[in-house]
Design a protein around this motif. Structure first.
Motif, short mmCIF file in Angstrom:
data_model
loop_
_atom_site.label_atom_id
_atom_site.label_comp_id
_atom_site.label_asym_id
_atom_site.label_seq_id
_atom_site.Cartn_x
_atom_site.Cartn_y
_atom_site.Cartn_z
N GLY A 20 -7.15 1.51 10.01
CA GLY A 20 -7.22 2.96 9.92
C GLY A 20 -6.22 3.55 8.95
N LYS A 21 -5.22 2.77 8.56
CA LYS A 21 -4.24 3.25 7.58
C LYS A 21 -4.89 3.34 6.20
CE LYS A 21 -0.05 1.48 9.83
NZ LYS A 21 1.14 0.61 9.67
N SER A 22 -4.42 4.29 5.40
CA SER A 22 -4.95 4.44 4.05
C SER A 22 -3.80 4.75 3.10
CB SER A 22 -6.01 5.54 4.00
OG SER A 22 -5.45 6.80 4.33
N GLY A 23 -4.03 4.48 1.84
CA GLY A 23 -3.01 4.73 0.83
C GLY A 23 -3.53 4.33 -0.53
N TRP A 24 -2.58 3.99 -1.43
CA TRP A 24 -2.94 3.72 -2.82
C TRP A 24 -2.47 2.33 -3.22
CZ3 TRP A 24 -5.97 7.41 -4.95
CH2 TRP A 24 -5.95 8.66 -4.33
N VAL A 40 -7.32 3.08 -0.92
CA VAL A 40 -7.64 1.94 -0.06
C VAL A 40 -7.59 2.38 1.40
CG1 VAL A 40 -6.76 -0.26 0.83
CG2 VAL A 40 -6.96 0.10 -1.64
N GLU A 41 -8.60 1.98 2.17
CA GLU A 41 -8.64 2.24 3.61
C GLU A 41 -8.68 0.90 4.33
OE1 GLU A 41 -11.79 4.86 4.67
OE2 GLU A 41 -11.33 6.31 3.07
N LEU A 42 -7.66 0.64 5.15
CA LEU A 42 -7.56 -0.62 5.87
C LEU A 42 -8.39 -0.58 7.16
CD1 LEU A 42 -3.72 -1.27 5.56
CD2 LEU A 42 -5.55 -2.06 4.04
N GLU A 59 -6.83 -10.00 2.84
CA GLU A 59 -7.20 -9.00 3.84
C GLU A 59 -8.29 -8.09 3.28
OE1 GLU A 59 -5.19 -5.35 6.44
OE2 GLU A 59 -3.91 -6.92 5.58
N VAL A 60 -9.31 -7.85 4.08
CA VAL A 60 -10.47 -7.06 3.65
C VAL A 60 -10.24 -5.58 3.92
CG1 VAL A 60 -12.96 -6.74 3.91
CG2 VAL A 60 -11.97 -9.03 4.14
N PHE A 61 -10.65 -4.75 2.97
CA PHE A 61 -10.53 -3.30 3.12
C PHE A 61 -11.60 -2.62 2.28
CE2 PHE A 61 -7.41 -4.84 -0.04
CZ PHE A 61 -7.95 -4.28 -1.19
N LEU A 87 0.87 -1.17 0.00
CA LEU A 87 0.00 0.00 0.00
C LEU A 87 0.91 1.23 0.00
CD1 LEU A 87 -3.03 0.80 0.19
CD2 LEU A 87 -2.68 1.06 2.65
N ARG A 88 0.78 2.08 -1.01
CA ARG A 88 1.70 3.20 -1.21
C ARG A 88 1.12 4.52 -0.70
NH1 ARG A 88 6.81 1.32 -2.99
NH2 ARG A 88 6.43 -0.61 -4.15
N SER A 89 2.04 5.44 -0.40
CA SER A 89 1.63 6.75 0.11
C SER A 89 1.15 7.66 -1.01
CB SER A 89 2.79 7.42 0.84
OG SER A 89 3.90 7.61 -0.04
N GLU A 90 1.58 7.40 -2.25
CA GLU A 90 1.19 8.20 -3.40
C GLU A 90 0.76 7.26 -4.53
OE1 GLU A 90 1.05 11.41 -3.20
OE2 GLU A 90 2.17 11.70 -1.33
N GLN A 91 0.20 7.85 -5.59
CA GLN A 91 -0.21 7.07 -6.76
C GLN A 91 1.00 6.80 -7.65
OE1 GLN A 91 -3.49 9.97 -7.60
NE2 GLN A 91 -4.71 8.13 -7.96
N ASP A 92 1.94 6.06 -7.06
CA ASP A 92 3.23 5.85 -7.71
C ASP A 92 3.86 4.59 -7.12
OD1 ASP A 92 5.90 5.88 -8.53
OD2 ASP A 92 5.99 8.06 -8.52
N GLY A 93 4.34 3.71 -7.99
CA GLY A 93 4.94 2.47 -7.52
C GLY A 93 6.27 2.65 -6.82
N LYS A 94 6.83 3.86 -6.84
CA LYS A 94 8.11 4.12 -6.18
C LYS A 94 7.94 4.90 -4.88
CE LYS A 94 10.76 4.07 -10.49
NZ LYS A 94 11.67 4.84 -11.40
N SER A 95 6.71 5.24 -4.54
CA SER A 95 6.48 6.02 -3.33
C SER A 95 6.59 5.14 -2.09
CB SER A 95 5.10 6.69 -3.38
OG SER A 95 4.08 5.72 -3.41
N LYS A 96 6.56 5.76 -0.93
CA LYS A 96 6.74 5.08 0.35
C LYS A 96 5.66 4.01 0.57
CE LYS A 96 6.73 6.03 5.33
NZ LYS A 96 6.56 7.08 6.36
N VAL A 97 6.09 2.88 1.13
CA VAL A 97 5.15 1.80 1.48
C VAL A 97 4.52 2.11 2.83
CG1 VAL A 97 4.89 -0.65 2.00
CG2 VAL A 97 6.42 0.08 0.15
#
Length: 410
Positions: A96-100, A91-93, A76-78, A58-68
């Motif tokens: 409570g964590k969310s990302g892309w 995606v919202e886990l 896993e359900v989300f 799950l990434r912080s930005e809409q980019d495959g190189k951004s922070k995990v």
């Protein structure tokens, strides 16, 4: 499966096999008892992560190189929301964590709770009663893999309006609860007509939105997709088992631009071509396969070819010399009695849909639907007029001739 929704227009671009696909559609998303958010909001869906490595980043930005942000385990359900113009979806886990997450790692999540009686019960209960079934009970039975329940449930193919949209969501839940193995095994035992009917109901933009339906099916239901799609299909065997219809398509799926490249009647034993109607087959998109109706003696076949939009043509072939089949010329334009239809005076035929119904010996029963337009007598614009006819067409060594016409609807 669906958490919230509204009625809105979306732009979807998915990346399948390096090809960008853009579809504009108006999606009516139903809350199914879970409540609606504002009409300008995007719908939230419940999904699970799917990856052969056992996890998805799950990434912080809409980019495959951004922070995990997190490693999401397979299964896993989300909750997720699609993104306009990007293959990276929000995606919202549960933590409570969310990302892309890249969209092709997301699969719908379904539970039996999706099929319980809810706020939409009245709509579907009325439909079920009209069919002599309890809709929700039947859906649950099908989702549990009961063969008779599956046969009956997937055979419900005439919903429309609100009931049609609810049924699309429900059938998607049933499919996901069954899984690829059970669904493909069941469909493999059904007729091609039944298979194509299930495809049209489930592999649709309504049922599988916000995903592109054919790519989604191929990723997550590969055995079912192989059965219902593909670049070549040999089916509609003649009653004596000697002949079949073979079609080759321009691509493996049934998107609207996919057309028929090759259409033939073939000898099943030798594979030889006994008739070629490739230049006559207008099949496109979800209607690419068309339909075939053999006479009981296997000497004649009526073929329905459809462009996926409005136009549907009838072709008839009969065995004429040796093992070859020849195209029978049909003259169905000048129908007896049509000249006396005063409402059609000055009207222009816009499209026709001519379908074979059944054979009765040498007589083919045909339904023809015509749509006309004529200028309004008292102002600008046109008036639409429809006519539905049932025709009796005699087919023999002399050719084909209309021997009976009945007007069914005006």
């Amino acid at each position: 499966m669906l958490r919230a929704g509204g009625c809105h227009r979306i732009a979807r671009r998915e990346h399948e096999g390096g090809m960008k696909i853009q579809n504009w559609l108006k999606a009516v998303v139903l809350g199914l008892g879970m409540g609606l958010v504002g009409s300008n909001a995007l719908a939230q869906f419940e999904g699970v992560a799917v990856d052969p490595d056992g996890f998805v980043n799950l990434r912080s930005e809409q980019d495959g190189k951004s922070k995990v942000v997190a490693k999401v385990k397979t299964g896993e359900v989300f909750e997720f929301t699609d993104s306009e113009g990007s293959p990276w979806w929000r995606v919202e886990l549960g933590s409570g964590k969310s990302g892309w997450m890249y969209y092709d790692r997301i699969k719908f999540h379904a539970t039996m709770d999706d099929l319980k009686d809810g706020d939409v019960a009245s709509e579907m209960e009325l439909y079920g009663k009209s069919k002599g079934v309890n809709y929700f009970a039947l859906a649950r039975k099908a989702a549990q893999g009961d063969a008779a329940g599956m046969k009956r449930y997937f055979g419900l193919n005439d919903t429309d309006g609100a009931a049609g949209e609810i049924h699309a969501a429900m059938i998607n839940s049933v499919v996901h609860l069954l899984g690829d193995e059970k669904l493909s095994a069941f469909l493999a035992k059904q007729s091609i007509e039944y298979q194509l009917d299930v495809r049209s109901q489930w592999m649709s933009e309504v049922a599988l939105w916000p995903f592109e339906p054919f790519g989604y099916a191929q990723r997550h239901f590969p055995k079912t997709a192989k059965l219902l799609l593909g670049k070549e299909r040999v089916a509609w065997a003649s009653p004596d088992g000697k002949y079949a219809i073979r079609k080759v398509f321009s691509d493996w799926d049934a998107r609207e631009n996919v057309k028929v490249d090759t259409a033939q009647i073939v000898d099943k034993t030798t594979g030889g071509v006994v008739a070629d109607f490739s230049d006559l087959d207008i099949g496109m998109g979800v209607s690419r396969e068309g339909r075939a109706l053999w006479a009981e003696d296997s000497q004649k076949v009526a073929l329905f070819v459809h462009d996926g939009l409005q136009h549907g043509n009838l072709l008839v072939f009969q065995r004429a010399r040796g093992v070859m089949f020849e195209n029978v010329e049909l003259d169905l334009d000048e129908l007896p009695g049509r000249a006396g239809d005063k409402q059609l005076k000055g009207a222009k035929l816009i499209f026709s849909r001519i379908e074979p119904l059944r054979w009765d010996g040498d007589v083919l029963m045909v339904q023809r639907h015509d749509y006309f337009e004529k200028p309004n007598a008292d102002g600008p614009g046109n008036t639409g007029l429809g006519r539905t006819y049932e025709l009796k067409v005699k087919v023999d060594g002399e050719g084909a001739s209309v021997v009976g016409v009945e007007v069914l609807a005006e």
